[in-house]
Design a protein around this motif. Structure first.
Motif, PDB file in Angstrom:
ATOM      1  N   SER A 120       3.906   0.523  -9.038  1.00  0.00           N
ATOM      2  CA  SER A 120       4.747   1.733  -8.645  1.00  0.00           C
ATOM      3  C   SER A 120       3.949   2.873  -9.030  1.00  0.00           C
ATOM      4  O   SER A 120       3.414   2.940  -9.843  1.00  0.00           O
ATOM      5  CB  SER A 120       6.151   1.718  -9.574  1.00  0.00           C
ATOM      6  OG  SER A 120       6.955   2.729  -9.323  1.00  0.00           O
ATOM      7  N   THR A 121       4.273   3.713  -8.229  1.00  0.00           N
ATOM      8  CA  THR A 121       3.572   5.047  -8.426  1.00  0.00           C
ATOM      9  C   THR A 121       4.556   6.404  -7.961  1.00  0.00           C
ATOM     10  O   THR A 121       5.232   6.137  -6.956  1.00  0.00           O
ATOM     11  CB  THR A 121       2.110   5.396  -7.842  1.00  0.00           C
ATOM     12  OG1 THR A 121       1.663   6.489  -8.096  1.00  0.00           O
ATOM     13  CG2 THR A 121       2.592   5.310  -6.161  1.00  0.00           C
ATOM     14  N   ASN A 122       4.214   7.556  -8.527  1.00  0.00           N
ATOM     15  CA  ASN A 122       5.052   8.698  -8.407  1.00  0.00           C
ATOM     16  C   ASN A 122       4.331   9.401  -6.831  1.00  0.00           C
ATOM     17  O   ASN A 122       3.318   9.510  -7.146  1.00  0.00           O
ATOM     18  CB  ASN A 122       5.093   9.639  -9.302  1.00  0.00           C
ATOM     19  CG  ASN A 122       6.245   9.018 -10.429  1.00  0.00           C
ATOM     20  OD1 ASN A 122       7.053   8.477 -10.060  1.00  0.00           O
ATOM     21  ND2 ASN A 122       5.968   9.452 -11.631  1.00  0.00           N
ATOM     22  N   THR A 130       9.957  14.372  -5.506  1.00  0.00           N
ATOM     23  CA  THR A 130       9.168  13.312  -6.124  1.00  0.00           C
ATOM     24  C   THR A 130      10.251  12.147  -5.881  1.00  0.00           C
ATOM     25  O   THR A 130      11.095  12.127  -6.373  1.00  0.00           O
ATOM     26  CB  THR A 130       8.838  13.769  -7.550  1.00  0.00           C
ATOM     27  OG1 THR A 130       8.411  14.893  -7.475  1.00  0.00           O
ATOM     28  CG2 THR A 130       8.005  12.519  -8.217  1.00  0.00           C
ATOM     29  N   TYR A 131       9.320  11.098  -5.776  1.00  0.00           N
ATOM     30  CA  TYR A 131      10.086   9.823  -5.754  1.00  0.00           C
ATOM     31  C   TYR A 131       9.058   8.805  -6.212  1.00  0.00           C
ATOM     32  O   TYR A 131       7.730   8.996  -6.245  1.00  0.00           O
ATOM     33  CB  TYR A 131      10.778   9.531  -4.091  1.00  0.00           C
ATOM     34  CG  TYR A 131       9.564   9.630  -3.096  1.00  0.00           C
ATOM     35  CD1 TYR A 131       8.963   8.784  -2.712  1.00  0.00           C
ATOM     36  CD2 TYR A 131       9.408  10.755  -2.569  1.00  0.00           C
ATOM     37  CE1 TYR A 131       8.187   8.608  -1.626  1.00  0.00           C
ATOM     38  CE2 TYR A 131       8.329  10.659  -1.618  1.00  0.00           C
ATOM     39  CZ  TYR A 131       7.750   9.709  -1.149  1.00  0.00           C
ATOM     40  OH  TYR A 131       6.796   9.949   0.106  1.00  0.00           O
ATOM     41  N   LYS A 132       9.560   7.416  -6.225  1.00  0.00           N
ATOM     42  CA  LYS A 132       8.755   6.232  -6.563  1.00  0.00           C
ATOM     43  C   LYS A 132       8.456   5.538  -5.186  1.00  0.00           C
ATOM     44  O   LYS A 132       9.498   5.167  -4.514  1.00  0.00           O
ATOM     45  CB  LYS A 132       9.377   5.313  -7.650  1.00  0.00           C
ATOM     46  CG  LYS A 132       9.203   6.021  -9.132  1.00  0.00           C
ATOM     47  CD  LYS A 132       9.825   5.120 -10.202  1.00  0.00           C
ATOM     48  CE  LYS A 132       9.614   5.592 -11.600  1.00  0.00           C
ATOM     49  NZ  LYS A 132       8.220   5.801 -11.926  1.00  0.00           N
ATOM     50  N   TYR A 133       7.353   5.009  -5.013  1.00  0.00           N
ATOM     51  CA  TYR A 133       6.666   4.177  -4.087  1.00  0.00           C
ATOM     52  C   TYR A 133       6.525   2.842  -4.806  1.00  0.00           C
ATOM     53  O   TYR A 133       5.518   3.006  -5.780  1.00  0.00           O
ATOM     54  CB  TYR A 133       5.632   4.772  -3.255  1.00  0.00           C
ATOM     55  CG  TYR A 133       5.343   4.068  -2.190  1.00  0.00           C
ATOM     56  CD1 TYR A 133       5.650   4.358  -0.960  1.00  0.00           C
ATOM     57  CD2 TYR A 133       4.304   3.078  -2.163  1.00  0.00           C
ATOM     58  CE1 TYR A 133       5.507   3.646   0.369  1.00  0.00           C
ATOM     59  CE2 TYR A 133       3.992   2.215  -1.037  1.00  0.00           C
ATOM     60  CZ  TYR A 133       4.568   2.613   0.220  1.00  0.00           C
ATOM     61  OH  TYR A 133       4.093   2.041   1.312  1.00  0.00           O
ATOM     62  N   ASN A 134       7.311   1.706  -4.561  1.00  0.00           N
ATOM     63  CA  ASN A 134       7.070   0.561  -5.101  1.00  0.00           C
ATOM     64  C   ASN A 134       6.439  -0.643  -4.329  1.00  0.00           C
ATOM     65  O   ASN A 134       6.859  -0.512  -2.975  1.00  0.00           O
ATOM     66  CB  ASN A 134       8.288  -0.009  -5.449  1.00  0.00           C
ATOM     67  CG  ASN A 134       8.964   1.194  -6.331  1.00  0.00           C
ATOM     68  OD1 ASN A 134       8.706   1.521  -7.366  1.00  0.00           O
ATOM     69  ND2 ASN A 134      10.316   1.587  -5.872  1.00  0.00           N
ATOM     70  N   THR A 183      12.313   4.761  -4.181  1.00  0.00           N
ATOM     71  CA  THR A 183      13.543   5.093  -4.858  1.00  0.00           C
ATOM     72  C   THR A 183      13.113   6.638  -5.503  1.00  0.00           C
ATOM     73  O   THR A 183      12.065   6.913  -5.301  1.00  0.00           O
ATOM     74  CB  THR A 183      13.703   3.943  -6.251  1.00  0.00           C
ATOM     75  OG1 THR A 183      12.490   3.956  -6.776  1.00  0.00           O
ATOM     76  CG2 THR A 183      14.126   2.608  -5.752  1.00  0.00           C
TER      77      THR A 183
END
Length: 254
Positions: A120-122, A130-134, A183
């Motif tokens: 996971s990274t922002n 800003t969001y999380k890429y999983n 997310t």
């Protein structure tokens, strides 16, 4: 006592009987099994992304503004083994009781998996969102081949053969399977891709080394395939296929 010896001899004969083919005969052996595949070095798995914070799948499909879009790429190196199936048929000619030559065509699933589940990274888009890429599952490099094993078979005991030779390989499928999600969201937006891999050579070569045992026309075969050629066209990592295959087949003597 005599009856006991007769029964014991009969059982021993049954256990040692096998279907090693007669000298001067051809045979065909359909076979099926499983293979464990890995690479001699870590081969990089790279993919590009271009995304934004979606409200819904419909929003994702109709979105046409570049102001929210974030683009980039990820590369992973920590590859692991991948299990696949293998099946096909081999033909064999028995020159002497000790020596035979065989050739065949097999469909073999190769490739590797990458330790990416839970990554996971922002990411931040151009509007400051800003969001999380999983990455939700391990990335799978799915490489399917037609392999053409050409082997010398040396029978060291009745039914028991050692074998070695050369194996041309033709890649007929080159895919990378990736599942990602974005997310925060009440319903995370999930994508799953099965994209073509461009930097994989279509032709390869390996050395198969193995052992087989024949019993009542059934043939159990264990084989190690040592890759000679680089998987990648550009040869950046120098990674080569390594493969262990175990099959069971039924020999039909012609």
């Amino acid at each position: 006592m005599k009856k006991t010896l007769i029964v014991a001899a009969t059982l021993l004969g049954a256990l040692t009987a096998n279907a090693q083919q007669p000298v001067g005969k051809f045979s065909i052996t359909p076979k099926f099994g499983f293979s464990n595949n890995y690479t001699s070095r870590d081969m990089p798995a790279s993919f590009y992304y271009a995304t934004f914070i979606p409200i819904s799948e419909e929003d994702f499909l109709i979105h046409n503004s570049s102001s929210d879009i974030t683009a980039g790429s990820f590369t992973f190196y920590n590859s692991k083994s991948k299990t696949g199936i293998t099946f096909g048929a081999e033909a064999q000619y028995q020159f002497t009781k000790v020596f035979a030559l065989s050739g065949g065509v097999m469909y073999t699933q190769k490739g590797a998996t990458y330790d990416t589940k839970g990554f996971s990274t922002n990411l931040t888009d151009l509007k400051g969102n800003t969001y999380k890429y999983n990455i939700d599952e391990d990335i799978k490099l799915k490489l399917d081949y037609l392999t053409i094993p050409i082997l010398a078979n040396v029978y060291v005991a009745k039914g028991l053969a050692l074998k070695a030779g050369i194996q041309p390989e033709i890649a007929i499928n080159k895919k990378m399977q990736i599942q990602t999600s974005i997310t925060p969201s009440d319903n995370p937006f999930i994508t799953s891709t099965n994209s073509d891999v461009k930097n994989v050579s279509t032709f390869g070569l390996s050395i198969p080394i193995g052992i087989s045992y024949e019993y009542h026309n059934f043939v159990a075969d264990a084989r190690y395939n040592l890759g000679l050629t680089n998987i990648e066209k550009e040869k950046a990592s120098g990674a080569k296929h390594q493969n262990i295959a175990i099959t069971i087949g039924y020999k039909i003597i012609l």
